[in-house]
Design a protein around this motif. Structure first.
Motif, PDB file in Angstrom:
ATOM      1  N   LYS A  21      30.428 -12.204  -8.547  1.00 14.57           N
ATOM      2  CA  LYS A  21      29.839 -12.041  -7.353  1.00 14.57           C
ATOM      3  C   LYS A  21      30.848 -11.701  -6.280  1.00 14.57           C
ATOM      4  N   LYS A  60      20.251   0.876  -3.575  1.00 19.42           N
ATOM      5  CA  LYS A  60      21.429   0.248  -3.278  1.00 19.42           C
ATOM      6  C   LYS A  60      22.067  -0.094  -2.164  1.00 19.42           C
ATOM      7  N   TYR A  77      20.760 -15.851  -6.990  1.00 23.24           N
ATOM      8  CA  TYR A  77      20.965 -17.014  -7.352  1.00 23.24           C
ATOM      9  C   TYR A  77      19.958 -17.835  -8.264  1.00 23.24           C
ATOM     10  N   SER A 137      25.828   0.542 -11.275  1.00 17.96           N
ATOM     11  CA  SER A 137      24.311   0.956 -11.124  1.00 17.96           C
ATOM     12  C   SER A 137      23.527  -0.416 -10.958  1.00 17.96           C
ATOM     13  N   THR A 138      22.187  -0.315 -10.799  1.00 23.66           N
ATOM     14  CA  THR A 138      21.493  -1.445 -10.698  1.00 23.66           C
ATOM     15  C   THR A 138      21.084  -1.762 -11.995  1.00 23.66           C
ATOM     16  N   VAL A 190      17.164  -2.693  -3.327  1.00 25.50           N
ATOM     17  CA  VAL A 190      17.843  -2.795  -4.496  1.00 25.50           C
ATOM     18  C   VAL A 190      17.807  -1.327  -5.249  1.00 25.50           C
ATOM     19  N   PHE A 213      17.758 -14.086  -4.443  1.00 25.41           N
ATOM     20  CA  PHE A 213      17.302 -13.654  -5.762  1.00 25.41           C
ATOM     21  C   PHE A 213      18.462 -13.735  -6.848  1.00 25.41           C
ATOM     22  N   SER A 250      18.373 -15.759 -10.287  1.00 25.63           N
ATOM     23  CA  SER A 250      18.240 -14.899 -11.474  1.00 25.63           C
ATOM     24  C   SER A 250      19.436 -15.005 -12.322  1.00 25.63           C
ATOM     25  N   ALA A 251      20.417 -15.066 -11.630  1.00 27.90           N
ATOM     26  CA  ALA A 251      21.904 -14.827 -12.420  1.00 27.90           C
ATOM     27  C   ALA A 251      22.548 -16.261 -12.430  1.00 27.90           C
ATOM     28  N   PHE A 252      22.154 -17.162 -11.717  1.00 25.86           N
ATOM     29  CA  PHE A 252      22.848 -18.407 -11.663  1.00 25.86           C
ATOM     30  C   PHE A 252      21.866 -19.686 -12.028  1.00 25.86           C
ATOM     31  N   ASN A 303      12.581  -7.907 -11.777  1.00 28.52           N
ATOM     32  CA  ASN A 303      13.237  -9.063 -11.505  1.00 28.52           C
ATOM     33  C   ASN A 303      14.364  -9.487 -12.722  1.00 28.52           C
ATOM     34  N   LYS A 304      14.902  -8.363 -13.194  1.00 26.96           N
ATOM     35  CA  LYS A 304      15.937  -8.436 -14.361  1.00 26.96           C
ATOM     36  C   LYS A 304      15.519  -9.361 -15.252  1.00 26.96           C
ATOM     37  N   LEU A 348      26.376  -8.684 -12.548  1.00 29.01           N
ATOM     38  CA  LEU A 348      25.750  -9.906 -12.317  1.00 29.01           C
ATOM     39  C   LEU A 348      24.366 -10.151 -13.096  1.00 29.01           C
ATOM     40  N   PHE A 349      23.898  -9.308 -13.753  1.00 24.95           N
ATOM     41  CA  PHE A 349      22.573  -9.451 -14.324  1.00 24.95           C
ATOM     42  C   PHE A 349      22.580  -8.677 -15.874  1.00 24.95           C
ATOM     43  N   GLU A 352      31.039  -8.008  -4.202  1.00 20.96           N
ATOM     44  CA  GLU A 352      30.773  -8.196  -2.998  1.00 20.96           C
ATOM     45  C   GLU A 352      31.992  -7.315  -2.232  1.00 20.96           C
ATOM     46  N   PHE A 381      12.497  -6.708  -0.911  1.00 18.53           N
ATOM     47  CA  PHE A 381      13.687  -6.885  -2.086  1.00 18.53           C
ATOM     48  C   PHE A 381      13.999  -5.736  -2.973  1.00 18.53           C
ATOM     49  N   GLN A 384      30.374 -16.401 -12.927  1.00 15.82           N
ATOM     50  CA  GLN A 384      29.215 -15.923 -12.210  1.00 15.82           C
ATOM     51  C   GLN A 384      29.620 -15.633 -10.704  1.00 15.82           C
ATOM     52  N   PRO A 385      30.352 -16.898 -10.244  1.00 16.08           N
ATOM     53  CA  PRO A 385      30.733 -16.820  -8.754  1.00 16.08           C
ATOM     54  C   PRO A 385      31.937 -15.686  -8.787  1.00 16.08           C
ATOM     55  N   HIS A 411      30.421 -12.639   3.757  1.00 17.60           N
ATOM     56  CA  HIS A 411      29.429 -11.821   2.977  1.00 17.60           C
ATOM     57  C   HIS A 411      27.853 -12.283   3.501  1.00 17.60           C
TER      58      HIS A 411
END
Lengths: 525, 338
Positions: B333, A216, A227, B201-202, A213, A225, A229-231, B65-66, B166-167, B337, A209, B329-330, A49
């Motif tokens: 993700k 899409k 990793y 969606s985003t 985004v 980003f 922001s989400a992790f 940045n969410k 993811l967010f 993907e 970025f 999370q993984p 990926h």
């Protein structure tokens, strides 16, 4: 001795604020409790990926760069070499997207091209559908990024074109057409400038970025980003930002292959520059440029302005945002000044072989420019947020440091053109007459590199004024800038408030342009 | 050369002196990092300044940045904290900070009347003014979704949308499902969502717009997103998912406030927390576009939303969700993907 001290002082500052924070982050990414651990990097390399999104980013930035060069060089020739009417106004209009945060630009174009946007109201449903389809994914990203970044190519090419010795073009014109003169004389002379602009656009598009985004379109910077922001996994996020090193090496390799060692550009302030007479093409070209200016540059701003109405609303927003305006201008001016002088002295050191390893200088200035702001911002925090250096971290100095590290590249490359064009005999003569180096700097070097310094300063200011990420991570609490404020309010803020802030951001980005023009007294940059 | 050295020295000393001066005023200041939208949180903080005379220095997050920029800053500043208080727009981030040792317990007197399930039992965070995860539904649709399981119901194939899991709050929603249903059932649900052509969606905002424009029939969003579109006059309505007997209920996400471990202005931080947890603040946040559901009894909810006591809420433990979130999370993700 004193020359070396000054240059090494600036080089030391650059290493401290630019390279060390990122190196600290990279070290953390390879060190684990059991010593050196490269598993993160090996996992990245073996992940299909990651390669897919890396290729997406590469494709996107190559396409954007190619189109930006095509549009940027063409418009630069039209606006600096021809007798096209209103060319200064067009230069200004075509530069506008550079002054607006790209995320806002994306939203503005959505209002035009989106499913229920302006196009759906003024055209047929099938055209509107094509527009909306076009304004998404790869095509939408390329379209918006080209509009945003082609002004960089245009402005830099113009700066280089205006510095060509007019007698060379005049001599060639005696026997050749303008087309041949441009292809055989002018463009090859400014080739280095175009390559530099292409490098900047390529790196900016590769690191972009927000726009992909929005469209899409999966790109590589999203990985880092995600990793962060989400992790909240700083080690992996940093590791994921390192492929930029390979991109920089590739860029430098290409540059070395196609760029010339020494530019022939020299200042000819009093010489009359030959002008391309468009003759019968003047009206069609003017009409085309006018249409493009209105369609691609004025329309989004007009839309923004209409949304900000009534004017009282605009003034009200301005009075509420005075502190942000002040911070944007102050930080932008100081940041641009700091990046410009740091880049100038490092550039001088490289040009005069005082800094021996030219390739390392080029690599590291490109590196600090291209590394994601989140990585450099967190690196700055980890390095400066301690008892000893808290006076830096708790003041705006930390932001200035971040700006200096990031934008030194711009000034380093641009001012080197001016420095290279000064005959060494001038400095030698001053030395023989007993002038010390600081006096020579003041009386000879700085005046002869005035235009390049000014161009670097203006470009750095624009970048500093539109930067949100670094500011969010490092600016002391209680302060903000217009770009951060704008992005803050884009979450559920009213349309008129966001539009007003957009207009104010645009105007504030133009602040140094007016004094710069006064300083240059009507000369072309 | 001497001049150069002097200028350099002065330019380093002046900020240091200015900083020293500002330290003297520290007792009158509170530093807060905010993930709640600025447009809603800023008036509340200004009210606090007016009421107490304590200067609030805030850093607000951005949608781009969410809303995780300040979280990254808090984590990066762990060894030398600069913030006193963190105002999170959902409790999971507060849990993550607790697990990373960045918060410290504080039991506010104003938290006593907030139901236990909306606060950490040790006082590391306290919830207030909540959002519900609701369906925003286009009014043109004759049928309405009733359960989150409608995402995998073939009759809604290609007609529904959800924000990137993811967010943000969608991650919380999916993590909640993992804790309630277990891994196997939730993964099956996620795969079936793909088969049912659910659009990713985003953001929740984009999901709400896609439904409001009529591109899709429904989406799970935060209640404030839905209320915002209703106020804009869009043809949408709100449906609370899973309200029937035996169903899992609606996920409630309160704001959460935490006191930072090693806060430089602890007392002022505690005062701000007391203020944020007061019924008056909840009333402010229930009004206008913010539309948050109060957790104190007796505070009026927004007119478009139900009182918290009238919603069948999801029976979950935010601590478990936070733990689960890091674990899944993984998986999420990979799901995105592929």
């Amino acid at each position: 001795m004193e020359k070396k001290t000054v240059i090494y002082t600036f080089l030391g500052i650059f290493v401290l604020i630019g390279i060390l924070p990122v190196v600290a982050m990279l070290l953390k990414s390879v060190l684990s409790k059991n010593g050196i651990d490269l598993s993160l990097y090996l996992n990245i390399l073996s992940n299909k990926h990651q390669w897919t999104v890396f290729f997406n980013s590469f494709k996107l930035s190559i396409t954007t760069t190619a189109l930006s060069i095509a549009f940027g060089v063409l418009s630069a020739i039209l606006f600096s070499k021809t007798n096209l009417p209103l060319k200064r106004l067009f230069t200004f209009i075509f530069s506008i997207p550079l002054f607006i945060p790209s995320y806002l630009n994306a939203v503005l174009w959505w209002e035009i091209m989106g499913k229920n946007g302006l196009m759906s109201k003024i055209t047929t449903p099938s055209i509107a559908k094509i527009c909306s389809h076009f304004y998404s994914g790869f095509s939408g990203s390329v379209f918006l990024m080209t509009i945003t970044y082609s002004p960089i190519v245009m402005l830099l090419t113009m700066a280089y074109l205006n510095s060509i010795n007019p007698s060379m073009e005049e001599a060639a014109l005696l026997t050749s057409s303008w087309k041949r003169v441009l292809l055989k004389i002018s463009i090859p002379i400014v080739k280095n400038g175009i390559i530099f602009a292409a490098m900047i656009v390529f790196l900016l598009s590769f690191g972009e970025f927000g726009i992909p985004v929005f469209m899409k379109y999966p790109v590589f910077p999203t990985e880092s980003f995600t990793y962060f922001s989400a992790f909240y996994n700083f080690r992996l996020a940093t590791a994921l930002s390192t492929p930029v090193v390979f991109i920089i090496l590739l860029v430098l390799l290409i540059e070395k292959k196609i760029a010339k060692q020494q530019t022939e550009i020299t200042e000819y302030p009093n010489a009359k520059k030959p002008v391309i007479n468009l003759k019968r093409s003047k009206i069609p070209v003017f009409t085309f440029i006018l249409f493009s200016a209105l369609m691609f540059y004025v329309l989004p701003i007009l839309l923004l302005f209409i949304k900000s109405l009534p004017l009282t609303n605009l003034f009200h927003t301005l009075s509420d945002s005075l502190e942000s305006v002040k911070n944007t201008i102050t930080l932008g001016l100081i940041g641009a000044f700091s990046a410009t002088i740091t880049g100038f002295f490092i550039g001088y050191g490289i040009s005069k072989n005082i800094i021996q390893k030219r390739e390392s200088g080029d690599f590291f200035t490109l590196f600090t420019f291209a590394i994601p702001s989140t990585v450099s911002g967190i690196g700055l925090i980890s390095l400066f947020n301690n008892g000893l250096t808290s006076f830096i971290y708790n003041s705006s100095l930390i932001v200035i440091a971040g700006f200096t590290a990031k934008y030194t590249l711009i000034s380093n490359r641009i001012t080197r053109i001016g420095i290279n064009s000064i005959p060494p005999s001038m400095e030698e003569a001053a030395e023989i007459e007993g002038a010390n180096w600081l006096y020579t700097l003041k009386k000879i070097i700085l005046p002869l590199t005035k235009k390049q310094l000014m161009a670097s300063f203006l470009i750095c200011y624009v970048f500093c004024a539109r930067e949100p990420e670094l500011i969010m991570l490092t600016l002391p609490a209680g302060k903000d800038t217009l770009s951060v404020r704008l992005l803050n309010y884009m979450a559920n803020g009213s349309e008129s408030l966001i539009a007003s802030l957009g207009i104010i951001t645009l105007l504030i980005s133009l602040v140094p342009v007016i004094p710069a023009m006064l300083l240059l007294k009507g000369e072309d940059l | 050369m001497k001049k150069f050295t002097v200028i350099l020295a002065i330019s380093l000393i002046i900020p240091f002196l200015l900083n020293s001066c500002s330290k003297r005023n520290r007792e009158k200041t509170v530093v807060v990092y905010v993930s709640e939208d600025r447009v809603f949180s800023e008036p509340v903080l200004k009210e606090f300044e007016k009421e107490t005379g304590i200067k609030v220095k805030a850093i607000y997050d951005t949608e781009e940045n969410k809303s995780t920029g300040v979280m990254n800053r808090l984590i990066a500043e762990k060894n030398n904290p600069q913030a006193d208080v963190y105002w999170a727009n959902e409790p999971i981030r507060a849990e993550v900070l607790k697990q990373k040792g960045i918060s410290q317990p504080y039991l506010s007197k104003n938290a006593r009347t907030i139901p236990d399930k909306f606060k950490d039992k040790d006082g590391y965070w306290t919830g207030f003014s909540a959002r519900a995860r609701v369906f925003i539904v286009n009014k043109n649709s004759k049928e309405k979704p009733e359960s989150i399981l409608d995402y995998i119901n073939p009759k809604w194939k290609g007609k529904c949308v959800i924000a990137n899991p993811l967010f943000g709050t969608t991650t919380t929603e999916i993590a909640a499902l993992f804790t309630l249903w277990g891994k196997e059932k939730t993964m099956d649900f996620l795969e079936k969502m793909k088969e049912n052509k659910v659009l990713i969606s985003t953001s929740n905002g984009e999901s709400a717009d896609l439904v409001a424009q009529g591109d899709y029939t429904f989406s799970l969003v935060d209640s404030d997103d839905a209320v915002n579109r209703i106020k804009q006059g869009k043809g949408v309505e709100i449906v609370y998912p899973d309200q029937k007997e035996g169903e899992i209920g609606t996920l409630i996400l309160p704001n959460a406030v935490i006191l930072i471990k090693g806060a430089p202005h602890k007392k002022e931080g505690e005062k701000l927390i007391d203020f944020l947890l007061s019924p008056e603040t909840e009333q402010m946040l229930a009004k206008e576009d913010c539309a948050q559901i109060p957790l104190h009894k007796g505070v009026n909810p927004p007119s478009q939303l139900k009182e918290i006591s009238k919603i069948k809420t999801m029976n979950i433990d935010y601590f478990e969700i936070a733990k689960k979130m890091i674990e899944i999370q993984p998986v999420l993700k990979k799901w995105i993907e592929n």
